[in-house]
Design a protein around this motif. Sequence first.
Motif, PDB file in Angstrom:
ATOM      1  N   GLN A 122       0.847  -1.197   0.000  1.00  0.00           N
ATOM      2  CA  GLN A 122       0.000   0.000   0.000  1.00  0.00           C
ATOM      3  C   GLN A 122       0.874   1.236   0.000  1.00  0.00           C
ATOM      4  N   VAL A 123       0.541   2.166  -0.869  1.00  0.00           N
ATOM      5  CA  VAL A 123       1.282   3.423  -0.965  1.00  0.00           C
ATOM      6  C   VAL A 123       0.286   4.569  -0.838  1.00  0.00           C
ATOM      7  N   LEU A 124       0.607   5.537  -0.033  1.00  0.00           N
ATOM      8  CA  LEU A 124      -0.195   6.752   0.083  1.00  0.00           C
ATOM      9  C   LEU A 124       0.544   7.896  -0.583  1.00  0.00           C
ATOM     10  N   LEU A 125      -0.183   8.691  -1.369  1.00  0.00           N
ATOM     11  CA  LEU A 125       0.409   9.799  -2.107  1.00  0.00           C
ATOM     12  C   LEU A 125      -0.352  11.087  -1.786  1.00  0.00           C
ATOM     13  N   ALA A 126       0.382  12.158  -1.568  1.00  0.00           N
ATOM     14  CA  ALA A 126      -0.244  13.439  -1.241  1.00  0.00           C
ATOM     15  C   ALA A 126       0.420  14.546  -2.037  1.00  0.00           C
ATOM     16  N   GLU A 127      -0.358  15.162  -2.927  1.00  0.00           N
ATOM     17  CA  GLU A 127       0.159  16.243  -3.758  1.00  0.00           C
ATOM     18  C   GLU A 127       0.003  17.596  -3.061  1.00  0.00           C
ATOM     19  N   SER A 128       0.872  18.519  -3.440  1.00  0.00           N
ATOM     20  CA  SER A 128       0.779  19.904  -2.974  1.00  0.00           C
ATOM     21  C   SER A 128       1.455  20.801  -3.989  1.00  0.00           C
ATOM     22  N   GLY A 129       1.242  22.099  -3.840  1.00  0.00           N
ATOM     23  CA  GLY A 129       1.937  23.065  -4.694  1.00  0.00           C
ATOM     24  C   GLY A 129       1.112  23.663  -5.812  1.00  0.00           C
ATOM     25  N   GLY A 130      -0.121  23.218  -5.959  1.00  0.00           N
ATOM     26  CA  GLY A 130      -0.955  23.811  -6.999  1.00  0.00           C
ATOM     27  C   GLY A 130      -1.345  25.234  -6.647  1.00  0.00           C
ATOM     28  N   GLY A 131      -1.945  25.913  -7.607  1.00  0.00           N
ATOM     29  CA  GLY A 131      -2.376  27.280  -7.370  1.00  0.00           C
ATOM     30  C   GLY A 131      -2.782  27.961  -8.660  1.00  0.00           C
ATOM     31  N   TYR A 188       8.104   1.109  -8.709  1.00  0.00           N
ATOM     32  CA  TYR A 188       8.983   0.944  -9.873  1.00  0.00           C
ATOM     33  C   TYR A 188       9.032   2.222 -10.708  1.00  0.00           C
ATOM     34  N   ARG A 189       7.908   2.906 -10.768  1.00  0.00           N
ATOM     35  CA  ARG A 189       7.799   4.095 -11.604  1.00  0.00           C
ATOM     36  C   ARG A 189       6.764   5.036 -11.007  1.00  0.00           C
ATOM     37  N   MET A 190       6.973   6.330 -11.157  1.00  0.00           N
ATOM     38  CA  MET A 190       5.990   7.321 -10.708  1.00  0.00           C
ATOM     39  C   MET A 190       5.684   8.283 -11.846  1.00  0.00           C
ATOM     40  N   GLY A 191       4.517   8.858 -11.785  1.00  0.00           N
ATOM     41  CA  GLY A 191       4.115   9.745 -12.868  1.00  0.00           C
ATOM     42  C   GLY A 191       3.231  10.876 -12.401  1.00  0.00           C
ATOM     43  N   TRP A 192       3.138  11.878 -13.226  1.00  0.00           N
ATOM     44  CA  TRP A 192       2.206  12.992 -13.041  1.00  0.00           C
ATOM     45  C   TRP A 192       1.163  12.925 -14.165  1.00  0.00           C
ATOM     46  N   PHE A 193      -0.064  13.134 -13.773  1.00  0.00           N
ATOM     47  CA  PHE A 193      -1.177  13.126 -14.710  1.00  0.00           C
ATOM     48  C   PHE A 193      -2.016  14.372 -14.475  1.00  0.00           C
ATOM     49  N   ARG A 194      -2.859  14.692 -15.437  1.00  0.00           N
ATOM     50  CA  ARG A 194      -3.760  15.821 -15.242  1.00  0.00           C
ATOM     51  C   ARG A 194      -5.097  15.533 -15.895  1.00  0.00           C
ATOM     52  N   GLN A 195      -6.104  16.192 -15.367  1.00  0.00           N
ATOM     53  CA  GLN A 195      -7.447  16.009 -15.896  1.00  0.00           C
ATOM     54  C   GLN A 195      -8.189  17.330 -15.834  1.00  0.00           C
ATOM     55  N   ALA A 196      -8.573  17.817 -16.995  1.00  0.00           N
ATOM     56  CA  ALA A 196      -9.375  19.032 -17.087  1.00  0.00           C
ATOM     57  C   ALA A 196     -10.851  18.645 -17.092  1.00  0.00           C
ATOM     58  N   ALA A 255       1.732   6.073  -8.635  1.00  0.00           N
ATOM     59  CA  ALA A 255       2.846   5.149  -8.462  1.00  0.00           C
ATOM     60  C   ALA A 255       2.496   3.796  -9.071  1.00  0.00           C
ATOM     61  N   ALA A 256       3.500   3.195  -9.708  1.00  0.00           N
ATOM     62  CA  ALA A 256       3.321   1.885 -10.323  1.00  0.00           C
ATOM     63  C   ALA A 256       4.305   0.900  -9.727  1.00  0.00           C
ATOM     64  N   TYR A 257       3.847  -0.305  -9.459  1.00  0.00           N
ATOM     65  CA  TYR A 257       4.708  -1.352  -8.925  1.00  0.00           C
ATOM     66  C   TYR A 257       5.403  -2.149 -10.019  1.00  0.00           C
ATOM     67  N   ASN A 297      -3.923   3.706 -16.781  1.00  0.00           N
ATOM     68  CA  ASN A 297      -4.258   2.351 -16.350  1.00  0.00           C
ATOM     69  C   ASN A 297      -3.045   1.545 -15.905  1.00  0.00           C
ATOM     70  N   GLU A 298      -1.854   2.079 -16.135  1.00  0.00           N
ATOM     71  CA  GLU A 298      -0.623   1.350 -15.781  1.00  0.00           C
ATOM     72  C   GLU A 298      -0.129   1.699 -14.384  1.00  0.00           C
ATOM     73  N   TYR A 299      -0.911   2.440 -13.620  1.00  0.00           N
ATOM     74  CA  TYR A 299      -0.498   2.871 -12.292  1.00  0.00           C
ATOM     75  C   TYR A 299      -1.434   2.298 -11.235  1.00  0.00           C
ATOM     76  N   ASP A 300      -0.847   2.013 -10.072  1.00  0.00           N
ATOM     77  CA  ASP A 300      -1.571   1.280  -9.044  1.00  0.00           C
ATOM     78  C   ASP A 300      -2.122   2.160  -7.922  1.00  0.00           C
ATOM     79  N   TYR A 301      -1.448   3.271  -7.644  1.00  0.00           N
ATOM     80  CA  TYR A 301      -1.845   4.122  -6.534  1.00  0.00           C
ATOM     81  C   TYR A 301      -1.894   5.571  -7.003  1.00  0.00           C
ATOM     82  N   TRP A 302      -2.839   6.311  -6.448  1.00  0.00           N
ATOM     83  CA  TRP A 302      -3.083   7.690  -6.866  1.00  0.00           C
ATOM     84  C   TRP A 302      -3.259   8.610  -5.666  1.00  0.00           C
TER      85      TRP A 302
END
Length: 125
Positions: free
Chosen positions: A1-10, A32-40, A98-100, A110-115
Amino acid sequence: QVLLAESGGGSVQAGGSLRLSCAASGSTRNIYRMGWFRQAPGEEREGVAAIYTRIGGTYYADSVKGRFTISQDNAENTLYLLMNNLKPEDTALYFCAAAYYDSAYVLGPNEYDYWGQGTQVTVSS
């Protein structure tokens, strides 16, 4: 289990910069890999940038190449996204993920496990 918390938007004017952060906790050694995504609003979630946590290789969407930089601080378990020369079309809710496991489509949601929950970025013209 991975917990992720974003900050810094504005909110920022076009041409400005922001740096997003994503703090990871839990079973971070297995990431194994981490990424940034966006959704308008009304749009599908799209991959912006990705980084392989062990070797540091990076990937970017064409729309942000040369403007955004993804980086990581493994000692602090923190992922960053430096966004320069922001444009109104960059306005969206930004998520880290985050992806394992490895995948051929490193910017595919769809290739990422935690958001994380997301942080809003608004760019005005």
